[in-house]
Every structure is written in C-alpha cells, then in structure tokens.
Design an enzyme around this catalytic site. Structure first.
Site, PDB file in Angstrom:
ATOM      1  N   SER A 180       1.963  20.821  38.242  1.00  0.00           N
ATOM      2  CA  SER A 180       3.404  20.898  38.012  1.00  0.00           C
ATOM      3  C   SER A 180       4.043  19.529  37.937  1.00  0.00           C
ATOM      4  O   SER A 180       5.194  19.398  37.494  1.00  0.00           O
ATOM      5  CB  SER A 180       4.071  21.706  39.123  1.00  0.00           C
ATOM      6  OG  SER A 180       3.466  22.972  39.224  1.00  0.00           O
ATOM      7  N   ARG A 235     -26.660  36.669  44.255  1.00  0.00           N
ATOM      8  CA  ARG A 235     -26.459  35.265  44.588  1.00  0.00           C
ATOM      9  C   ARG A 235     -27.362  34.880  45.760  1.00  0.00           C
ATOM     10  O   ARG A 235     -27.988  35.735  46.382  1.00  0.00           O
ATOM     11  CB  ARG A 235     -25.000  34.990  44.915  1.00  0.00           C
ATOM     12  CG  ARG A 235     -24.482  35.740  46.119  1.00  0.00           C
ATOM     13  CD  ARG A 235     -22.978  35.625  46.254  1.00  0.00           C
ATOM     14  NE  ARG A 235     -22.588  34.346  46.833  1.00  0.00           N
ATOM     15  CZ  ARG A 235     -21.468  34.160  47.549  1.00  0.00           C
ATOM     16  NH1 ARG A 235     -20.641  35.162  47.756  1.00  0.00           N
ATOM     17  NH2 ARG A 235     -21.177  32.985  48.035  1.00  0.00           N
ATOM     18  N   ASP A 237       6.919   6.433  56.004  1.00  0.00           N
ATOM     19  CA  ASP A 237       5.525   6.706  56.361  1.00  0.00           C
ATOM     20  C   ASP A 237       5.443   8.182  56.747  1.00  0.00           C
ATOM     21  O   ASP A 237       6.427   8.909  56.623  1.00  0.00           O
ATOM     22  CB  ASP A 237       5.064   5.824  57.540  1.00  0.00           C
ATOM     23  CG  ASP A 237       3.540   5.665  57.552  1.00  0.00           C
ATOM     24  OD1 ASP A 237       2.838   6.685  57.472  1.00  0.00           O
ATOM     25  OD2 ASP A 237       3.055   4.520  57.622  1.00  0.00           O
ATOM     26  N   TRP A 245     -22.298  29.680  53.689  1.00  0.00           N
ATOM     27  CA  TRP A 245     -21.085  29.032  54.231  1.00  0.00           C
ATOM     28  C   TRP A 245     -20.180  30.058  54.876  1.00  0.00           C
ATOM     29  O   TRP A 245     -19.283  29.707  55.635  1.00  0.00           O
ATOM     30  CB  TRP A 245     -20.351  28.241  53.151  1.00  0.00           C
ATOM     31  CG  TRP A 245     -19.379  29.037  52.342  1.00  0.00           C
ATOM     32  CD1 TRP A 245     -19.659  29.765  51.234  1.00  0.00           C
ATOM     33  CD2 TRP A 245     -17.963  29.180  52.564  1.00  0.00           C
ATOM     34  NE1 TRP A 245     -18.527  30.367  50.763  1.00  0.00           N
ATOM     35  CE2 TRP A 245     -17.464  30.021  51.555  1.00  0.00           C
ATOM     36  CE3 TRP A 245     -17.062  28.679  53.514  1.00  0.00           C
ATOM     37  CZ2 TRP A 245     -16.123  30.386  51.467  1.00  0.00           C
ATOM     38  CZ3 TRP A 245     -15.718  29.052  53.420  1.00  0.00           C
ATOM     39  CH2 TRP A 245     -15.265  29.887  52.400  1.00  0.00           C
ATOM     40  N   LYS A 254       3.080  31.530  37.454  1.00  0.00           N
ATOM     41  CA  LYS A 254       2.856  30.082  37.435  1.00  0.00           C
ATOM     42  C   LYS A 254       2.236  29.655  36.110  1.00  0.00           C
ATOM     43  O   LYS A 254       2.657  28.671  35.496  1.00  0.00           O
ATOM     44  CB  LYS A 254       1.934  29.662  38.590  1.00  0.00           C
ATOM     45  CG  LYS A 254       2.515  30.031  39.945  1.00  0.00           C
ATOM     46  CD  LYS A 254       1.860  29.265  41.061  1.00  0.00           C
ATOM     47  CE  LYS A 254       2.412  27.877  41.122  1.00  0.00           C
ATOM     48  NZ  LYS A 254       3.243  27.574  42.246  1.00  0.00           N
ATOM     49  N   HIS A 295      -9.591  34.020  53.199  1.00  0.00           N
ATOM     50  CA  HIS A 295      -8.823  34.188  51.983  1.00  0.00           C
ATOM     51  C   HIS A 295      -7.667  33.208  51.867  1.00  0.00           C
ATOM     52  O   HIS A 295      -7.536  32.554  50.842  1.00  0.00           O
ATOM     53  CB  HIS A 295      -8.405  35.626  51.684  1.00  0.00           C
ATOM     54  CG  HIS A 295      -8.128  35.713  50.217  1.00  0.00           C
ATOM     55  ND1 HIS A 295      -9.132  35.817  49.291  1.00  0.00           N
ATOM     56  CD2 HIS A 295      -7.000  35.529  49.512  1.00  0.00           C
ATOM     57  CE1 HIS A 295      -8.621  35.729  48.086  1.00  0.00           C
ATOM     58  NE2 HIS A 295      -7.330  35.561  48.185  1.00  0.00           N
ATOM     59  N   GLU A 344      -7.681  30.407  53.074  1.00  0.00           N
ATOM     60  CA  GLU A 344      -8.394  29.147  52.820  1.00  0.00           C
ATOM     61  C   GLU A 344      -8.563  28.912  51.318  1.00  0.00           C
ATOM     62  O   GLU A 344      -8.445  27.791  50.825  1.00  0.00           O
ATOM     63  CB  GLU A 344      -9.755  29.187  53.527  1.00  0.00           C
ATOM     64  CG  GLU A 344     -10.730  28.084  53.138  1.00  0.00           C
ATOM     65  CD  GLU A 344     -10.320  26.720  53.646  1.00  0.00           C
ATOM     66  OE1 GLU A 344      -9.497  26.656  54.576  1.00  0.00           O
ATOM     67  OE2 GLU A 344     -10.813  25.720  53.098  1.00  0.00           O
ATOM     68  N   THR A 401       0.675  34.618  40.413  1.00  0.00           N
ATOM     69  CA  THR A 401      -0.205  33.632  39.796  1.00  0.00           C
ATOM     70  C   THR A 401       0.073  33.568  38.299  1.00  0.00           C
ATOM     71  O   THR A 401       0.147  32.488  37.707  1.00  0.00           O
ATOM     72  CB  THR A 401      -1.683  33.988  40.051  1.00  0.00           C
ATOM     73  OG1 THR A 401      -1.823  34.353  41.419  1.00  0.00           O
ATOM     74  CG2 THR A 401      -2.588  32.819  39.756  1.00  0.00           C
ATOM     75  N   HIS A 418     -10.885  42.387  50.515  1.00  0.00           N
ATOM     76  CA  HIS A 418     -11.486  42.565  49.184  1.00  0.00           C
ATOM     77  C   HIS A 418     -12.810  41.806  49.085  1.00  0.00           C
ATOM     78  O   HIS A 418     -13.541  41.971  48.122  1.00  0.00           O
ATOM     79  CB  HIS A 418     -10.521  42.158  48.065  1.00  0.00           C
ATOM     80  CG  HIS A 418     -10.193  40.702  48.008  1.00  0.00           C
ATOM     81  ND1 HIS A 418      -8.949  40.240  47.681  1.00  0.00           N
ATOM     82  CD2 HIS A 418     -10.939  39.598  48.211  1.00  0.00           C
ATOM     83  CE1 HIS A 418      -8.949  38.920  47.701  1.00  0.00           C
ATOM     84  NE2 HIS A 418     -10.136  38.512  48.015  1.00  0.00           N
ATOM     85  N   HIS A 419     -13.104  40.977  50.082  1.00  0.00           N
ATOM     86  CA  HIS A 419     -14.419  40.341  50.129  1.00  0.00           C
ATOM     87  C   HIS A 419     -15.463  41.288  50.713  1.00  0.00           C
ATOM     88  O   HIS A 419     -16.631  40.946  50.796  1.00  0.00           O
ATOM     89  CB  HIS A 419     -14.366  39.073  50.989  1.00  0.00           C
ATOM     90  CG  HIS A 419     -13.474  38.011  50.442  1.00  0.00           C
ATOM     91  ND1 HIS A 419     -13.918  37.044  49.587  1.00  0.00           N
ATOM     92  CD2 HIS A 419     -12.152  37.793  50.598  1.00  0.00           C
ATOM     93  CE1 HIS A 419     -12.911  36.255  49.248  1.00  0.00           C
ATOM     94  NE2 HIS A 419     -11.829  36.696  49.849  1.00  0.00           N
ATOM     95  N   HIS A 471     -24.040  22.947  50.943  1.00  0.00           N
ATOM     96  CA  HIS A 471     -23.253  22.666  49.742  1.00  0.00           C
ATOM     97  C   HIS A 471     -21.862  23.299  49.868  1.00  0.00           C
ATOM     98  O   HIS A 471     -20.853  22.646  49.641  1.00  0.00           O
ATOM     99  CB  HIS A 471     -23.980  23.203  48.503  1.00  0.00           C
ATOM    100  CG  HIS A 471     -23.112  23.301  47.274  1.00  0.00           C
ATOM    101  ND1 HIS A 471     -22.692  22.193  46.583  1.00  0.00           N
ATOM    102  CD2 HIS A 471     -22.577  24.372  46.632  1.00  0.00           C
ATOM    103  CE1 HIS A 471     -21.936  22.578  45.556  1.00  0.00           C
ATOM    104  NE2 HIS A 471     -21.842  23.899  45.573  1.00  0.00           N
ATOM    105  N   SER A 488      -8.999  18.436  62.824  1.00  0.00           N
ATOM    106  CA  SER A 488      -8.508  17.435  61.893  1.00  0.00           C
ATOM    107  C   SER A 488      -7.500  18.043  60.919  1.00  0.00           C
ATOM    108  O   SER A 488      -6.422  17.485  60.691  1.00  0.00           O
ATOM    109  CB  SER A 488      -9.689  16.825  61.135  1.00  0.00           C
ATOM    110  OG  SER A 488      -9.249  16.151  59.992  1.00  0.00           O
ATOM    111  N   SER A 489      -7.852  19.211  60.363  1.00  0.00           N
ATOM    112  CA  SER A 489      -6.949  19.871  59.410  1.00  0.00           C
ATOM    113  C   SER A 489      -5.638  20.253  60.068  1.00  0.00           C
ATOM    114  O   SER A 489      -4.570  20.103  59.477  1.00  0.00           O
ATOM    115  CB  SER A 489      -7.584  21.154  58.882  1.00  0.00           C
ATOM    116  OG  SER A 489      -8.574  20.855  57.978  1.00  0.00           O
ATOM    117  N   TYR A 534      -6.551  29.748  49.025  1.00  0.00           N
ATOM    118  CA  TYR A 534      -5.279  29.253  48.494  1.00  0.00           C
ATOM    119  C   TYR A 534      -4.961  27.867  49.011  1.00  0.00           C
ATOM    120  O   TYR A 534      -4.298  27.083  48.335  1.00  0.00           O
ATOM    121  CB  TYR A 534      -4.165  30.265  48.780  1.00  0.00           C
ATOM    122  CG  TYR A 534      -4.401  31.506  47.973  1.00  0.00           C
ATOM    123  CD1 TYR A 534      -4.173  31.489  46.599  1.00  0.00           C
ATOM    124  CD2 TYR A 534      -4.943  32.647  48.528  1.00  0.00           C
ATOM    125  CE1 TYR A 534      -4.460  32.583  45.816  1.00  0.00           C
ATOM    126  CE2 TYR A 534      -5.236  33.755  47.756  1.00  0.00           C
ATOM    127  CZ  TYR A 534      -4.989  33.715  46.397  1.00  0.00           C
ATOM    128  OH  TYR A 534      -5.293  34.793  45.637  1.00  0.00           O
TER     129      TYR A 534
END
Lengths: 187, 524, 383
Positions: free
Chosen positions: B260, B442, B97, B133, B323, B245, B247, B320, B294-295, B68, B161-162, B249
């Site tokens: 926006s 979790r 293009d 994951w 924004k 991290h 990722e 943040t 921080h993870h 998932h 790909s990315s 963002y």
C-alpha cells in the site's frame, strides 16, 4: 529532544503486558474450555471418565427404538495384554440399562497397571451414552499371567437422534505402570 | 552521522538503542536466517529431485522440513518485518525513536540466542526436532528426540522477543506520533503493523502456553496431550492453530502495508480506499481468531464445527478481496513505471491472489478432505508466504534501501533479481498444485513415480530461486559500498514523512516533531 | 554425517547407466497428472464437482482482476498516460466488491454443506473395519469376523536406494491389501497405536486422522472394481512416506470367499503357534519367510549387498548368541534400514526365519528357536 508523554507510554506498556499475561492464561484456560466444548459437541467422541447416573423422569417409558451397539478393544503401543470385548455387538433398546464385559489378560511376565480410555463414534452419539459403571473409571492392575472380566454398565438415552442406528464404543488400554503416582489429571 | 555520539565497532551494535541500528540488525539477522532456512529447503528439494532416497535419510529429511519451517517463520519473515517496523515506523509517524529503546535492544539480542539454541539441536544426539513446524503431539512429546527441550526454550525466547517488540511498536504508535498525525492519517504500513502487533501479543502467549504444556507433559508427568492421562492430542492442535492462524496474518499484514506504500508511489496516484483498507485489515485480524479449525477438517470434528469453520474461513476472502481490488483501483488510470519495488509489489498482488484462490478452495471443507496434508497445501502456503511475505519484504528493501543508506541500488540488477526470483518461485511452487491434486502427501522424503516429473521441475526452480537470493545479497552489498548517491525523495514525489528527511536520515531524526501537513498524511 | 555416501555412489552409478525409470514402465504411468481424480464413490465425485466449481469461480475472478491489472499496466504506463488521475474513493464501487464476493461465497457454501453432511452419515454399515495406524504400517481388523492383519510396504529397499528398478507401484504396494466388496457401505473406524496418522484413499475421498486413544469414522460405497492406492497423510515420524494403503474392491462373492479363506488361515496359524517344531520344519518355513521379507536386502545367498546391506554368512549375529539374533530381528537396528519385525511377523514366522538364517548358507549352527520363545522374548522386552 522531544519529550514523549512518559506516563502515557507507561500506561500503554502496562496495558499491553496485561493482555500478554491474560492471553498466556487463556492458553491454559483453553484446556478446560475444550472439555466443555467436547461435552457439548461430542468432539472426538469423548466420554466422561466418571460415572453418570441418568436421571429418569418418572413415567418415562423406555423408547422402543433399537440400535446396534458395538464394542472395540485397542491396545496402545502394542501393550502385551489380551484385551477383547465379550461380545462385539449388542442390539440395545434406548433408555434401558445394559451390562457388557471386556476380558483382559496380562501376557507379560510382570505386573502391569493400565488405564482404559473410552471413545465413541460417531462422536455426536457420545453425549447420549451414560455409564454407571466402567473399568475405565479407575486404573486396572493385573499380575503376570492374571486375567479378569471387566464390566461396563451403561444406558443410551432415548434422546439419541433418529439418524444414529449404530454406535461404537472403544476402549484403548494405555500402560501406566511407570506412572503409578499419576492419577487422572482431568476427565 | 556527523552529529551522533555513539560507540563504534561491535559495541555500537551490542549496546545500541537506536531504532535505525536495531532495524538494521533485525534485517541482517533475518537475511542470514533466510539463507539458512533456504539451504534447508534446497536439501529437501535435492532429495526430492528424483524418486528414491539419494542424499539424506528420512529422519534427517524430517529434521530439515521442521527446521526449514521454523526458521523461515520465526527467523526470516517475522524478524524482517520487525526490522522494517523499527526503521520505518518512527520515520513515518515523526517520532525521534521507538518508545522503549532499551527494551528494543533486548528484544533483538535475545533472538540470536534462540536461534543458536534451535540450530544447535542439529548436532545433538537424536538430532534436531523432526516433528514438523506444527509439532503435533504426541510425535513432539512422547515420541520426540531429546532435543525437544531446547526447541521449547528456543520457542519461548522467540516468543518473548516478538512480544517485547510488539509492545514497543504499540507504545510507539500510540504514544509517539507527531502532532497532527491522527490514527486515520497514519500510513497503511503503520496501521497494518499496529494491528499485527496486537495479534502478536494476543497469540504468542498462547503458543508459549502450548509449549509449556508440552514441557509439563514431557518432563513433569503431565498429560495435557496424552489420552492415557485423560488428555487429548487433538487439544494440542486446537491450541496450536489458535496461535497458528493469526500467525499467518502476522506474516502477511505488514506486507499489505508495504504494497500500500509502493503501489501509489509508482502509480503516481493516491491509494484507493484508504479507509476500507484499514477496516479490511482489522476485519481480517478479527476473523483470524475464529477460523483456526480449518486446519483440522479431517480430525473428526462434529458437522456443526465443520460448517462454522468453513463459513468463517470463506468469509475472510471478502476483506482480502477488498484489499486486492483497492490495489488494482489504485493502479487504474495511474501513470505507472515499474522500478524494482513496483515489480515486486505487483507480483505480490498477483501471486498472493493466486495463494488466496487456493486458500478459498481449501476452505471448502469436503474438498479439503482431498487437499489436506498434500502438496496442494504446500503450494498454497508457499504462494502466500514467498510472493506474499518475502516479496513484500524485498519490495520494501528496494523501496527504502536508498533512504536507509543514502545510496541507490542498480536498477538493472534489481530487475534481474526480480525476474529470476519470479520465475524461480513459480517454477518451484506452481507444479506443487498438480502433484498435490494428483495425491502426493506432504512431508515425505520419497514419492511414487507418477509425481516424478513435476518434482524434478520444482527442484530445478528451487535452485534457481535459491541462487537468485545470493544475487540479492550482492546487490545490497554493492549498493551500500558503491551505490550512487540517492536524493532525499528517492522516487518521484513519494508520499510520507520519511521522504522529508535526507538520505540517509541523521542518526537521530525528528528530534523536533515535524509539522504534519496534508502532504504527508494518508490519505492525501 | 547424515548423508549415506555408499548409497549415493551406488545411485549415481545407476543413474549414469540410464536405469532411472525404464521406458517400458514409464509408458503405463499416469504422468503429468494435473487434476484431482474423480474417484469411485458418490462422495468422491461430489467433491470433485465442488473442487471444479470453486476452481472455475477462482479462474473467472482471476481473469477479471488480473485482466484489469494487465490492461492498466499497459494503458496506464507513464509512457502512455503522463498525468495520473486523482480519484481515491468511490463508495458504491466498494460496496459492490464487498457484497458480490460475499454472495458468491454463500452460493458455494450451500452445496459444500450438503456434501459434508453426507460424509457425516451415521446410519449402520454393511461392514465395519477397524483401521489402526502404526509406526509405520496399517493394521486392518474386520470387526465381528475374527480377521485381522498388518499391511506393510512391500517395495524392496533396493528399489528405494536405487539398487534395483522401481516398478509402477513404487512405494504404493503392500504385502497384504485390504479387500472389500463393491456396492456395500463400508464403515472405517480409524485409530492409532502410537502417534497421529491419517488414512487416505483419494479414490474414495476418505481421509481421516488416526488418533491414539480415540476412534474416528469414515465410510465409502465403492462403485467400480479395482485396486485403489493411498498413503498416510499425517506426519508420523521417520517412515511416514513408507506406509501405503492398498484397497482391493471386488464383487461380493469374491469378497466372501476371500474372507472364508482368510479365516481358515487365521485358524491354522493359531494351531501352529502352540506346536513345537523340528529343526527341518522350521528351516523349511523360514526359507519362505526369508524370501518374502529379508531377501530384498540380504540377498538369496545371504551375502547381502556389499556397501549397502550386510552379509548374514558366518557373521557375529547369525552365528553368535541366539538372543542377539532374536533381538535384531525383533527390534531392528536403529539408524539403519533394518526394520523391527517383532510386530510384523507372527512369533512362528520369526522363529522360523531366525532358525533358517542360523542354518543356511553353511552357517550350520544346529540350534533353533520356537514360537513360544519368541513370544516370551517380546513380552520380557516390554518391561
């Protein structure tokens, strides 16, 4: 059809690809960087797997301060060895070398090779511990039923901050019998 | 599409180098993955409906949580944003293009293979990846099911790909802007994607490095992550979160760009603080590289590191916050209406802010010792990703769908979809804060009885949310097939080059660079 | 394929009979708990305080920001405000909402740093306990005291699969809890045997990752007597959700007598290990082990629960080759709920329970196995 500046785009692509390749390399560079980081900060209580001989400055008197040094033995993946420190706890004086022993016995019915991995807690104390001799510097092999005493010769530097009054040194035995050709890749 | 000469049928889609076609492919693919990942989420929620093991075994449950996460992150959110980028960036900057059309085709078409490979692991002996994951070693190396090798290759392909997609986006933005479209005139969606693309090429290779090291550990006797050979499992976490991290963002910055674009349109008022929006986005991106640990507050880091990562993480709240305040100020004294895209965008701002609040709480290192690896974290990142990334994507689809297909969606149905999703997601994820604080870890298939009531509510909400997305599919199909003709402007006086084109835009648009005037550039 | 149809059917039946949470049990349960517990240590209360402080900061900011939004959404709706304003920049407003949050954050940072420094206190402790995470149980070792034991989940699998009622401590009960004294500094040295685990007791605010090959530490000074429950907090494989932690905090006197009794038991087990036992002795001991470890699934009469747990009466395992029997008890059976008991029970208990199973309920095999044979079997298997 508008003709975009092919050369410019080409240059951008080259530059971006270069960043990509560099960052791939950076991922691998994190491995040695991490070790340096660990050495500096004592992250994870990592202790060097190679001997370190403390440089003693002439005229330096050993610190009178004493701390408690604890020894722990752990068998990874329920390794069938008997493995224990000779003495669980030692009062030690900073700056003075000590020797202690771990006892190991291979309880299985085959010969086995193990690698002991040291770890120190609190982690920050690790950088003040120097080991001149340690069974963790090389792999240890015992025949079935064989036993031996394994020595650790170490000194805790007087540079250890006052806030530490106890230090625990653990050794975890990992079975590396199947990886006979694999030497330690890193230290 | 009268003037276009392109193959029809399946060949059109296989060989296409057209940014609109590729954007469409990305969007449909991501929606498919969204449904697949969603079904897995529903398996999880069904098992957690009541205490006890009822439907699946713990090992399969772990496969579901792992898949998932991977599918939603790499299959749903990221390709959806790439799809939006493909469709919109050339239209927004007046380019004919993408800069590298053939590469564009390649970066899309390797994705289905990656996910085919990943999903096929479900049918392999030992099952699919079951290590979460975040695939922490040694659970993902020494203790992994055999399918881990396929997982590694799938990650490599997704990464490739990315990276290819990002290089293309960077080249397009830097090299294809119409005359007069200066950097500080680009719409914020383009800006946020520009920064995201740089984040991608900076961190996807690091992820590739991490899985390569795993491969070496598993198959070639390496010991990067095994203490036995002098490695360290914690090193894996550092490398992973150095990727992970930014990722986070990567999955939210383009949604900032979408909000926006939408909020000013429906407030009928220019975006407040365009420049500070650009700087805030750039600082968030920069800070994302120095907060990763921080993870890992409970991993045993030295005190200094705890302090550093706590502080840098807290500081992210500043840009943040800027924004959020800017969006509120854009709404202030506007002349607002709440069509479906605006509803999604406003919900995005509110609910993302709630996710930001829990993020700030998680940043407090001592408190994180209680929050870490509980449902509080699950609640936090789902509040950031579902109403954040997913609502951002849905807002974008409702906003630009009339432009893409030239037909208007049914406003009433759109609103129904919004409210169902909004209620569903809050019912699902809000109670997770409570069970997390009360102590539910979790990634567990079964739980103690005191968590039963809120879990039942969460599961009910999840099914509501899940089924409302099928409804969404219906709305999109109905629009494409039977929608009323849309005007080229679609909305009241919207802002930007894409609205100067007819709806749908011609297959080849902006073959002549448009004249960029103050009316199209940001800030107007 | 992965769905266990039998248990699903069983479960559905039980749900329909209304036995989900019995009312008597449900009353005592702390249901609908919304917030973090304050805990029973100074640190846990400090953390609770920080948690509430940040929460209130967020609530206040939320009220202001969402308040402004909602006011705007009502007042500045097109039906009330036909003409939108055109402002889109204000330097000082932007400076204000950049600096004010930054100041708030720094104010929050200072007490957080103080608390975390206390958590990292490195002074010597009164008691050192080595906590080792295993797939899927905890091992506790009182350092310097020669007391070590495993702590396993004791919730019967019948309760997990909905065959019997779930009690109040469903999934949070162990066969042998960790016992610690009050008001002493207890230092937990935490490591793992296989994969990562994390030892977490919310009431102490102690959560520390257990990493194979490395030791981490955490500490607690418990102020109130009681039984405190926690769980593994790092995904560690299949039974990650089934390895609870139970800590009993008792007075120093009680702790001392418990420790003395525990040492006596350890010494006794050691002498028994080397002895040879008669069939009768093994069967007698094995019956007790069976009742505590096996009966929950295989039933007191050995017939199991049809459709869910297999019978042991006259079957290929219990009346077949001794080695096969030892193998399944020691190593478990993959893909089923039959656990590997090899590292959970002592060789003597394993020998006893296997001997019992072969000689109970009319199985009358008449053979037996000694502790030493089990120890040999375990070691041989490691090759």
């Amino acid at each position: 059809m508008q003709a975009p500046d092919k050369k410019r785009i080409h240059a951008i692509v080259i530059r971006s690809s270069l960043i990509t390749v560099l960052m791939f390399g950076f991922g691998f560079a994190l491995v040695p960087l991490y070790d340096v980081f660990c050495d500096l900060t004592g992250l994870n209580g990592k202790v060097s797997l190679t001997p370190i001989h403390p440089v003693s400055t002439p005229g330096e008197v050993p610190d009178v301060r004493q701390i408690q040094m604890q020894f722990i033995a752990i068998n990874n993946e329920t390794l069938p060895w008997e493995f224990a420190p000779r003495e669980f706890s030692l009062p030690i004086q900073l700056g003075k070398p000590y020797v202690t022993h771990y006892r190991a016995k291979n309880l299985s019915s085959r010969s086995m090779t193990v690698q002991a991995i040291p770890s120190v807690s609190p982690g920050l104390a690790a950088q003040h511990l120097s080991k001149m001799e340690c069974f963790c510097f090389e792999q240890q092999r015992l025949e079935a039923g064989e036993e031996m005493d394994m020595a650790v010769r170490f000194v805790v530097s007087p540079s250890l901050p006052q806030s530490f009054s106890v230090m625990t040194l653990s050794y975890t035995l990992f079975d590396v019998s199947d990886k006979n050709t694999t030497q330690l890749t890193r230290n | 599409m009268s003037e276009s000469h392109h193959p029809t049928g399946i060949k059109r889609w296989l060989y296409t180098t057209n940014h609109k076609d590729i954007g469409t492919l990305y969007l449909w693919f991501s929606f498919l993955m969204f449904l697949v990942g969603g079904v897995m989420a529903l398996v999880i929620r069904a098992e957690l409906f009541q205490p006890g093991l009822q439907l699946v075994e713990p090992n399969f449950f772990n496969q579901m949580t792992t898949m998932h996460g991977l599918i939603m992150v790499f299959g749903a959110v990221m390709p959806a944003f790439v799809g939006l980028a493909n469709w919109m960036i050339p239209l927004m900057i007046g380019a004919p293009d993408m800069a590298l059309p053939r590469l564009n085709n390649l970066s899309f078409w390797i994705l289905p293979f990656a996910f085919f490979m990943l999903l096929s692991t479900l049918f392999m002996p030992g099952g699919a990846p079951n290590f979460g994951w975040t695939f922490y070693a040694p659970l993902s190396t020494t203790y992994a099911p055999p399918s881990v090798t396929y997982f590694i290759f799938a990650i490599h392909i997704m990464g490739a790909s990315s990276i290819l997609g990002s290089i293309n986006i960077i080249a397009t933005i830097m090299g294809m802007r119409a005359p007069g479209m200066g950097y500080m005139k680009m719409p914020l969606f383009v800006w946020t994607w520009f920064i995201t693309a740089y984040l991608l090429i900076a961190v996807m290779p690091v992820l590739a490095g991490a899985v390569t090291m795993m491969l070496i550990d598993i198959h070639f006797g390496g010991s990067f992550f095994s203490a036995a050979g002098g490695g360290d499992p914690v090193l894996f976490q550092h490398i992973f979160w150095f990727f992970g991290h930014p990722e986070v963002y990567i999955m939210i910055l383009p949604a900032f760009g979408v909000a926006s674009a939408i909020i000013p349109t429906f407030a009928r008022k220019p975006l407040f603080g365009y420049h500070s929006m650009v700087y805030a986005t750039a600082s968030i991106a920069f800070l994302s590289f120095i907060v990763w640990a921080h993870h890992m507050f409970t991993v045993g880091m030295p005190l200094v590191a705890e302090g550093f990562f706590m502080f840098s993480t807290m500081i992210i709240a500043v840009p943040t916050g800027v924004k959020i305040f800017n969006w509120v100020a854009t709404m202030w004294r506007g002349s607002m209406t709440f069509e479906t895209p605006m509803l999604f965008a406003v919900a995005f701002v509110i609910l993302f802010t709630i996710g930001g609040f829990s993020g700030l709480m998680l940043a407090i290192a001592p408190a994180d010792f209680q929050y870490h690896d509980t449902y509080f974290v699950v609640a936090h990142f789902h509040y950031v990703l579902v109403p954040g990334a997913i609502f951002g994507i849905m807002a974008a689809v409702y906003f630009w769908l009339p432009k893409w297909c030239g037909k208007m969606y049914d406003e009433m149905m759109g609103k129904v979809h919004f409210w169902l999703s909004f209620i569903g997601l809050n019912v699902t994820f809000f109670p997770m804060h409570f069970v997390g604080l009360a102590g539910m870890p979790r990634r567990i298939p079964d739980y103690a009885l005191q968590f039963a009531d809120f879990n039942m509510i969460s599961s009910a909400g999840a099914f509501l949310f899940g089924f409302s997305q099928v409804f969404f599919l219906g709305i999109v199909l109905q629009t494409i097939l039977y929608g009323k003709k849309a005007r080229s402007e679609v909305w009241d006086n919207p802002h930007g080059l894409e609205w100067t084109l007819p709806s749908p835009p011609p297959y080849h648009s902006f073959t002549q660079p448009p004249q960029v005037t103050m009316a199209h550039a940001s800030p107007r | 394929m992965h769905i266990n149809l039998n248990t699903l059917l069983l479960y559905t039946g039980i749900m329909m009979s209304g036995a989900f949470i019995p009312a008597s049990v449900a009353e005592e349960l702390p249901r609908w708990q919304l917030n973090m517990p304050q805990g029973v240590t100074e640190i846990s209360r400090d953390i609770y305080g920080l948690h509430m402080a940040v929460l209130w900061v967020c609530v206040v900011i939320g009220v202001i920001v969402f308040g402004a939004m909602f006011i705007s959404m009502v007042l500045h709706h097109r039906s009330r405000n036909k003409e939108a304003a055109t402002f889109h920049e204000n330097f000082w407003v932007e400076v204000a909402w950049t600096t004010i949050p930054a100041i708030i954050l720094i104010i929050l940072f200072i007490p957080s740093m103080r608390t975390i420094s206390q958590m990292y206190d490195t002074q010597a402790a009164d008691i050192d306990i080595l906590v080792t995470g295993f797939q899927w149980k905890w091992k506790y070792e009182y350092l310097g005291e020669d007391v070590k034991f495993f702590s396993n989940l004791s919730t019967p699998s019948g309760a997990i699969y909905g065959i019997e009622n779930k009690n109040n401590h469903y999934l949070l009960d162990v066969d042998e809890p960790l016992v610690v004294p009050l008001h002493k500094k207890i230092r937990f040295l935490i490591t793992a045997n296989d994969v990562l685990h994390a030892w977490w007791v919310p009431a102490f605010a102690v959560k520390q990752d257990a990493i194979p090959g490395f030791i981490n530490e955490a500490w607690a000074r418990i102020e109130e007597p009681g039984t405190y429950r926690g769980q593994c907090a790092e995904l560690c494989g299949k039974d990650h959700g089934f390895m609870p932690i139970v800590v009993k905090a008792v007075s120093d006197d009680e702790y001392r007598s418990w420790l003395a009794e525990r040492k006596r038991q350890t010494a006794q087990e050691r002498t028994l290990m080397a002895q040879q036992f008669s069939l009768e002795q093994l069967v007698e001991r094995g019956e007790k082990v069976y009742q505590s470890q096996c009966m929950v699934c295989h039933n007191a009469n050995g017939k199991g629960i049809p459709g869910a747990f297999p019978s042991l009466v006259g079957t290929a395992i219990s009346t077949g080759l001794m080695n096969d029997h030892i193998d399944i008890v020691v190593n478990g059976r993959a893909g089923t709920t039959m656990q590997a008991f090899g590292s959970q029970l002592s060789p003597l208990d394993l020998a006893a329970v296997i001997t019992y199973e072969r000689n109970a309920w009319g199985n009358n095999m008449g053979d037996m196995v000694q502790a030493i044979d089990i120890a040999r079997f375990i070691n041989d298997a490691k090759q």
